[in-house]
Design an enzyme around this catalytic site. Structure first.
Site, PDB file in Angstrom:
ATOM      1  N   ASP A  83       0.878  -1.172   0.000  1.00  0.00           N
ATOM      2  CA  ASP A  83       0.000   0.000   0.000  1.00  0.00           C
ATOM      3  C   ASP A  83       0.914   1.219   0.000  1.00  0.00           C
ATOM      4  OD1 ASP A  83      -2.399   1.540   0.254  1.00  0.00           O
ATOM      5  OD2 ASP A  83      -1.984   1.793   2.383  1.00  0.00           O
ATOM      6  N   SER A  84       0.295   2.391  -0.079  1.00  0.00           N
ATOM      7  CA  SER A  84       1.089   3.623  -0.009  1.00  0.00           C
ATOM      8  C   SER A  84       1.573   3.892   1.419  1.00  0.00           C
ATOM      9  CB  SER A  84       0.236   4.800  -0.472  1.00  0.00           C
ATOM     10  OG  SER A  84      -0.890   4.923   0.381  1.00  0.00           O
ATOM     11  N   CYS A 137      -4.237  -1.889  -1.726  1.00  0.00           N
ATOM     12  CA  CYS A 137      -4.326  -0.480  -2.084  1.00  0.00           C
ATOM     13  C   CYS A 137      -5.317  -0.377  -3.242  1.00  0.00           C
ATOM     14  CB  CYS A 137      -2.941  -0.006  -2.516  1.00  0.00           C
ATOM     15  SG  CYS A 137      -2.921   1.653  -3.187  1.00  0.00           S
ATOM     16  N   GLU A 179      -2.965   8.851   8.221  1.00  0.00           N
ATOM     17  CA  GLU A 179      -1.501   8.742   8.380  1.00  0.00           C
ATOM     18  C   GLU A 179      -1.034   9.532   9.605  1.00  0.00           C
ATOM     19  OE1 GLU A 179       1.118   7.118   6.485  1.00  0.00           O
ATOM     20  OE2 GLU A 179      -0.475   5.971   5.536  1.00  0.00           O
ATOM     21  N   CYS A 182     -10.795   2.697  -0.079  1.00  0.00           N
ATOM     22  CA  CYS A 182      -9.381   2.988   0.188  1.00  0.00           C
ATOM     23  C   CYS A 182      -9.053   2.238   1.467  1.00  0.00           C
ATOM     24  CB  CYS A 182      -9.189   4.495   0.372  1.00  0.00           C
ATOM     25  SG  CYS A 182      -7.550   4.925   1.017  1.00  0.00           S
ATOM     26  N   HIS A 203      -7.141   2.794   3.778  1.00  0.00           N
ATOM     27  CA  HIS A 203      -6.990   3.613   4.990  1.00  0.00           C
ATOM     28  C   HIS A 203      -8.339   3.825   5.704  1.00  0.00           C
ATOM     29  CE1 HIS A 203      -3.079   4.715   3.238  1.00  0.00           C
ATOM     30  NE2 HIS A 203      -2.774   5.370   4.349  1.00  0.00           N
TER      31      HIS A 203
HETATM   32  N1  DGL Z   1      -4.673   3.172   0.744  1.00  0.00           N
HETATM   33  C1  DGL Z   1      -4.601   3.419  -0.659  1.00  0.00           C
HETATM   34  C2  DGL Z   1      -5.855   3.045  -1.384  1.00  0.00           C
HETATM   35  O1  DGL Z   1      -6.486   2.093  -0.946  1.00  0.00           O
HETATM   36  C3  DGL Z   1      -3.972   4.707  -1.117  1.00  0.00           C
HETATM   37  C4  DGL Z   1      -4.208   5.913  -0.319  1.00  0.00           C
HETATM   38  C5  DGL Z   1      -3.330   7.093  -0.727  1.00  0.00           C
HETATM   39  O2  DGL Z   1      -2.111   7.007  -0.545  1.00  0.00           O
HETATM   40  O3  DGL Z   1      -3.856   8.092  -1.248  1.00  0.00           O
HETATM   41  O4  DGL Z   1      -6.228   3.604  -2.383  1.00  0.00           O
END
Ligand code: DGL
Length: 266
Positions: free
Chosen positions: A3-4, A66, A146, A178, A180
């Protein structure tokens, strides 16, 4: 898995709950977080590089934990490595959402890039062309997560803003598009004016991985040991974040430069 940043740890959790003997090699590409506002070609090239590095480890499967990577690069990488070795978030999430919606109206909260890709609308309409889909870009949410601000006033205010068009359209199901966003569930439930079902695609992804490992006779027979957590950002920052997002986990944290480091050893 990759993931990011910390978001993909929601997928690590879902996998570990269902298949606790499996060992995860996780890369948070925090050197490039957030992904959400970046050009889709750049996201695709990150996904190619990270997938090649993880696949060379070697691993049984690579999970694009991600959504934006899955939305832009999963079809290409599944064609290269095989669809039972590369797992993305979008199609499993769309499947769960379509199955859950009585109103036949589904909302999707996602990063700007995932919304721009149209991948969720395409996957949902593949299942039912008559489904109403409302996708909402949520640029404020990843930075909040984050920063560890998962239930602050700002988080509830952002959730209220992003849910408004979905509620106005009468959606009864909302995809957390997402990885997150599951950390924001309390804020989202506080913000929701009507009860809605929030779908975390990670649960469907964990089921799909289990099916593929079982079909290939590849389930770990013994606990395979602690996960290996890596970041392209600052390992000391990541080491501080992990206990908040993966409570109880004691896996070691490493810094890595993909493309320049040798493939990590499992
Ligand atoms: N968590 C990632 C996703 O599911 C990327 C979030 C990001 O870095 O903008 O898209």
């Amino acid at each position: 898995m990759f993931d990011s940043g910390v978001g993909g740890l929601t997928v690590v959790s879902a996998l570990a709950q269902r298949w606790p003997k499996e060992r995860v090699l996780y890369l948070g590409d925090q050197g490039h977080v957030p992904y959400g506002g970046r050009p889709l070609d750049e996201i695709r090239s990150f996904a190619r590089g990270i997938t090649a590095m993880l696949a060379a480890a070697p691993v049984k499967a690579v999970v694009m934990a991600c959504n934006i990577s899955s939305a832009t690069a999963w079809p290409e990488l599944a064609a290269v490595y095989g669809p039972t070795r590369i797992f993305g978030m979008v199609r499993p999430g769309a499947r769960r959402a379509e199955e859950a919606s009585r109103a036949r109206r589904v909302g999707v909260l996602a990063t700007a890039g995932t919304v721009a890709s149209g991948a969720y609308t395409a996957a949902l309409r593949d299942r039912d062309p008559d489904l109403t889909v409302v996708e909402v870009p949520c640029p404020k949410l990843v930075p909040l997560v984050e920063a560890g601000e998962t239930n602050s006033d700002d988080a509830v205010a952002a959730a209220t803003e992003y849910l408004a068009p979905i509620e106005a359209a009468g959606c009864d199901v909302v995809v957390l598009g997402c990885t997150h966003y599951p950390y924001l569930l309390d804020a989202l439930n506080t913000a929701a004016r009507e009860p809605v079902i929030f779908i975390d695609p990670a649960e469907a992804v964990a089921d799909d991985i289990g099916e593929a490992l079982s079909a290939a006779g590849m389930f770990a027979q013994q606990p395979a040991g602690p996960h290996r957590l890596m970041t392209t950002g600052d390992p000391s920052v990541f080491a501080h974040q992990v206990p908040r997002f993966l409570p109880g986990d004691r896996s070691p944290v490493h810094g890595v430069r993909w493309g320049r480091s040798p493939a990590p050893k499992c």
